[in-house]
Design an enzyme around this catalytic site. Structure first.
Site, PDB file in Angstrom:
ATOM      1  N   GLU A 126       0.797  -1.236   0.000  1.00  0.00           N
ATOM      2  CA  GLU A 126       0.000   0.000   0.000  1.00  0.00           C
ATOM      3  C   GLU A 126       0.831   1.288   0.000  1.00  0.00           C
ATOM      4  OE1 GLU A 126      -2.676  -0.406   3.310  1.00  0.00           O
ATOM      5  OE2 GLU A 126      -3.753  -2.062   2.379  1.00  0.00           O
ATOM      6  N   GLU A 154      -6.153 -10.746  -1.371  1.00  0.00           N
ATOM      7  CA  GLU A 154      -6.935 -10.549  -0.137  1.00  0.00           C
ATOM      8  C   GLU A 154      -8.427 -10.531  -0.476  1.00  0.00           C
ATOM      9  OE1 GLU A 154      -5.501  -7.299   2.290  1.00  0.00           O
ATOM     10  OE2 GLU A 154      -3.418  -7.645   1.721  1.00  0.00           O
TER      11      GLU A 154
HETATM   12  C1  GLA Z   1      -4.968  -4.662   4.255  1.00  0.00           C
HETATM   13  C2  GLA Z   1      -3.727  -5.425   4.661  1.00  0.00           C
HETATM   14  C3  GLA Z   1      -4.043  -6.724   5.317  1.00  0.00           C
HETATM   15  C4  GLA Z   1      -5.219  -6.637   6.255  1.00  0.00           C
HETATM   16  C5  GLA Z   1      -6.395  -6.089   5.494  1.00  0.00           C
HETATM   17  C6  GLA Z   1      -7.660  -6.015   6.297  1.00  0.00           C
HETATM   18  O1  GLA Z   1      -5.470  -4.943   3.050  1.00  0.00           O
HETATM   19  O2  GLA Z   1      -2.846  -5.656   3.606  1.00  0.00           O
HETATM   20  O3  GLA Z   1      -2.934  -7.163   6.024  1.00  0.00           O
HETATM   21  O4  GLA Z   1      -4.890  -5.844   7.346  1.00  0.00           O
HETATM   22  O5  GLA Z   1      -6.070  -4.792   5.096  1.00  0.00           O
HETATM   23  O6  GLA Z   1      -7.708  -6.815   7.384  1.00  0.00           O
END
Ligand code: GLA
Length: 361
Positions: free
Chosen positions: A160, A265
């Site tokens: 991020e 994710e």
């Molecule tokens: C982000 C992070 C993850 C997690 C998610 C939500 O996307 O990369 O590690 O914390 O948020 O839980």
């Protein structure tokens, strides 16, 4: 030939006949359904990899062939104090993965969240120098990646780092080290385990401005000879975003740069923002809509199987999901393929069907 001998001969001949070919049973696990296309993974919490949640653990070992730790490898979990590492949970996570023959992912080395403030401060609480922060970053990455060298096969090196407009996000990493903190992190990770795959991971890369920023970042890293193997599209999706077309364009754009693409994710938020309309169960109509939505996304992933190496869900069952507590706490959300009782939902069947249709073509 006596009639008795004749009937024995007929029986023997009948037994020797090969059985009429039967259609192979459709695979009922995600890992088998997408075998040969991409890995299918799940993010695990400590209850699952420590063996406390046996039902969740059983789904993981039956359904998935890749794992990511929800929290166990984040800086705050591993390295809460200067010089003080705690590998207890991470060791359990890696041992679980090895016991069950999983592709083990490391998440994550550099992030602006879940990183303790001491990392960026001196003993009086003032910001440290570039050199000090680079030395801390190097120490952390060498210690962690080096410890699991050869066992953790792929690392989310930087998580991020971009704003929605594609520029670099203002974080202590950027402010203190400067733009090259990303390249430096990849270099340190590569030194610590030259065989590990190294990834950049982010959300909303399906939106054009942020995607352009990420494409540019990957291009620059490659120009500098940084061994970036892949890009993780987090995939915290909604019912109406991203569209299949946006998903398609995004995967194609990264694939064209020659990096692997992973959905890292995946979950689908079915609730309206700030409301909790289904505290007891999800209405059938929405359950069916969620199944259609998952099928549409998986159809795109499956079409891009040449570029996509892994699709990982952020959680195992709906009861584990962070979306029960975000963006507001205490909601009942339904974002995954297994319900609160660990039963497969209609969305699970829809995803398996996508694989079956692709295999028939
Ligand atoms: C982000 C992070 C993850 C997690 C998610 C939500 O996307 O990369 O590690 O914390 O948020 O839980």
């Amino acid at each position: 030939m006596s009639s008795r001998i004749l009937s024995l001969a007929l029986l023997a001949a009948a037994c020797a006949q090969p059985l009429a070919p039967k259609a192979a049973p459709a695979p009922r696990t995600l890992r088998a359904a997408f075998d040969g296309a991409f890995l299918v993974g799940a993010a695990l919490n400590a209850a699952q990899f420590s063996g406390r949640d046996t039902l969740g653990g059983a789904i993981v070992t039956a359904q998935f062939n890749a794992i990511t730790p929800e929290n166990a490898l984040k800086w705050a979990s591993l390295h809460p104090r200067p010089g003080g590492y705690d590998f207890a949970a991470a060791n359990q996570y890696v041992a679980f993965g090895e016991r069950h023959g999983m592709f083990i992912v490391g998440h994550t080395l550099v992030w602006h969240n879940q990183t303790p403030p001491w990392v960026f401060q001196d003993s009086s609480g003032n910001p440290v120098s570039r050199d000090t922060l680079l030395a801390r970053l190097r120490d952390h990455i060498h210690t962690v990646v080096g410890r699991y060298r050869g066992r953790i096969k792929g690392w989310d090196v930087v998580n991020e780092a971009l704003n929605e407009d594609g520029t670099l996000r203002s974080t202590p990493w950027l402010g203190i080290i400067g733009e090259d903190y990303i390249a430096q992190a990849f270099r340190f990770a590569h030194e610590a385990d030259p065989a590990a795959e190294l990834y950049y991971n982010d959300y909303s890369l399906e939106n054009a401005p942020k995607r352009r920023g990420a494409l540019e970042l990957v291009r620059r890293l490659r120009e500098q000879g940084i061994p970036i193997a892949g890009v993780g599209l987090q995939g915290h999706d909604r019912m109406d975003w991203p569209t299949p077309a946006q998903q398609d364009t995004t995967i194609a754009a990264f694939a064209a740069l020659g990096v692997h693409v992973m959905i890292t994710e995946l979950d689908i938020d079915v609730l309206p923002p700030d409301q909790n309309p289904y505290p007891d169960s999800l209405p059938d109509s929405l359950q069916a809509a969620l199944a259609r939505r998952y099928a549409a996304l998986f159809a795109v992933y499956r079409r891009h199987a040449d570029a996509i190496t892994r699709v990982t869900f952020w959680g195992v069952s709906d009861r584990d999901s962070w979306l029960n507590n975000w963006p507001v706490r205490g909601r009942t959300n339904y974002p995954l393929l297994f319900d609160r009782q660990h039963r497969p939902k209609p969305a699970f069947n829809a995803v398996i069907e996508v694989a079956r249709h692709a295999a028939e073509r």
